[in-house]
Design an enzyme around this catalytic site. Structure first.
Site, mmCIF file in Angstrom:
data_model
loop_
_atom_site.group_PDB
_atom_site.id
_atom_site.type_symbol
_atom_site.label_atom_id
_atom_site.label_comp_id
_atom_site.label_asym_id
_atom_site.label_seq_id
_atom_site.Cartn_x
_atom_site.Cartn_y
_atom_site.Cartn_z
ATOM 1 N N GLN A 78 0.833 -1.197 0.000
ATOM 2 C CA GLN A 78 0.000 0.000 0.000
ATOM 3 C C GLN A 78 0.869 1.249 0.000
ATOM 4 O O GLN A 78 1.268 1.744 1.051
ATOM 5 C CB GLN A 78 -0.948 -0.008 1.198
ATOM 6 C CG GLN A 78 -1.967 1.092 1.091
ATOM 7 C CD GLN A 78 -3.075 0.968 2.100
ATOM 8 O OE1 GLN A 78 -3.117 0.064 2.913
ATOM 9 N NE2 GLN A 78 -3.985 1.913 2.049
ATOM 10 N N PHE A 79 1.130 1.757 -1.202
ATOM 11 C CA PHE A 79 1.995 2.923 -1.345
ATOM 12 C C PHE A 79 1.397 4.155 -0.689
ATOM 13 O O PHE A 79 2.116 5.076 -0.287
ATOM 14 C CB PHE A 79 2.328 3.192 -2.817
ATOM 15 C CG PHE A 79 1.213 3.804 -3.609
ATOM 16 C CD1 PHE A 79 1.116 5.174 -3.747
ATOM 17 C CD2 PHE A 79 0.250 3.004 -4.222
ATOM 18 C CE1 PHE A 79 0.093 5.755 -4.482
ATOM 19 C CE2 PHE A 79 -0.771 3.567 -4.965
ATOM 20 C CZ PHE A 79 -0.856 4.938 -5.089
ATOM 21 N N THR A 80 0.081 4.195 -0.510
ATOM 22 C CA THR A 80 -0.555 5.386 0.059
ATOM 23 C C THR A 80 -0.187 5.610 1.524
ATOM 24 O O THR A 80 -0.458 6.686 2.065
ATOM 25 C CB THR A 80 -2.090 5.319 -0.086
ATOM 26 O OG1 THR A 80 -2.576 4.159 0.579
ATOM 27 C CG2 THR A 80 -2.491 5.292 -1.558
#
Length: 150
Positions: A78-80
């Site tokens: 999850q890059f966010t």
């Protein structure tokens, strides 16, 4: 590496309506990777995740790890998690590693975690539009960041 650890009664990941991974009791790990992450971060974080005492013992006290409970784990990229909201209203993801860096680190994290855990770990599909469902148990949700080891 930045993680959101959620103690779950159940969790699953689906892509295009197809179930990719599912577990009962255990941990759902959302994992954000940045360019500066190293093997040392992987080793430290996998040890922390596996030994963090966030599961109840027979007295209802959080005194057991996922290893102690024979729980399961799902790891979802999850890059966010590396969103910067300092300026304006649109998050910046400049600290998040690009796929050419993040994918090998994600795969290495999962591999090291499985070796230390002694069993298979559920995963999502990197970069896919995943549907993650969970029943948070507690709720217990903990943020761990290898660059801020509190």
């Amino acid at each position: 590496m930045r993680t959101v650890l959620q103690r779950v009664s159940k969790a699953s990941v689906a892509v295009d309506g197809k179930m990719i991974s599912s577990i009962g009791n255990g941990l759902l790990i959302l994992l954000g990777i940045e360019d500066a992450d190293t093997k040392e971060d992987i080793d430290w974080l996998t040890n922390k995740v596996l030994n963090l005492r966030i599961f109840n013992d027979e007295n209802g006290v959080m005194n057991r790890s996922v290893l102690d409970t024979d729980g399961d784990i799902i790891v979802v990229s999850q890059f966010t998690l590396h969103a910067s909201t300092k300026k304006g209203n649109r998050p910046s993801y400049i600290k998040a590693a690009k796929p050419d860096v993040a994918i090998p680190v994600y795969e290495s994290f999962v591999q090291v975690l499985e070796q230390k855990f002694g069993k298979k770990v559920g995963i999502g599909i990197f970069g896919a539009d995943m549907k993650v469902e969970l029943l948070n148990d507690g709720p217990v949700t903990i943020i761990v960041d290898t660059k801020n080891r509190e």
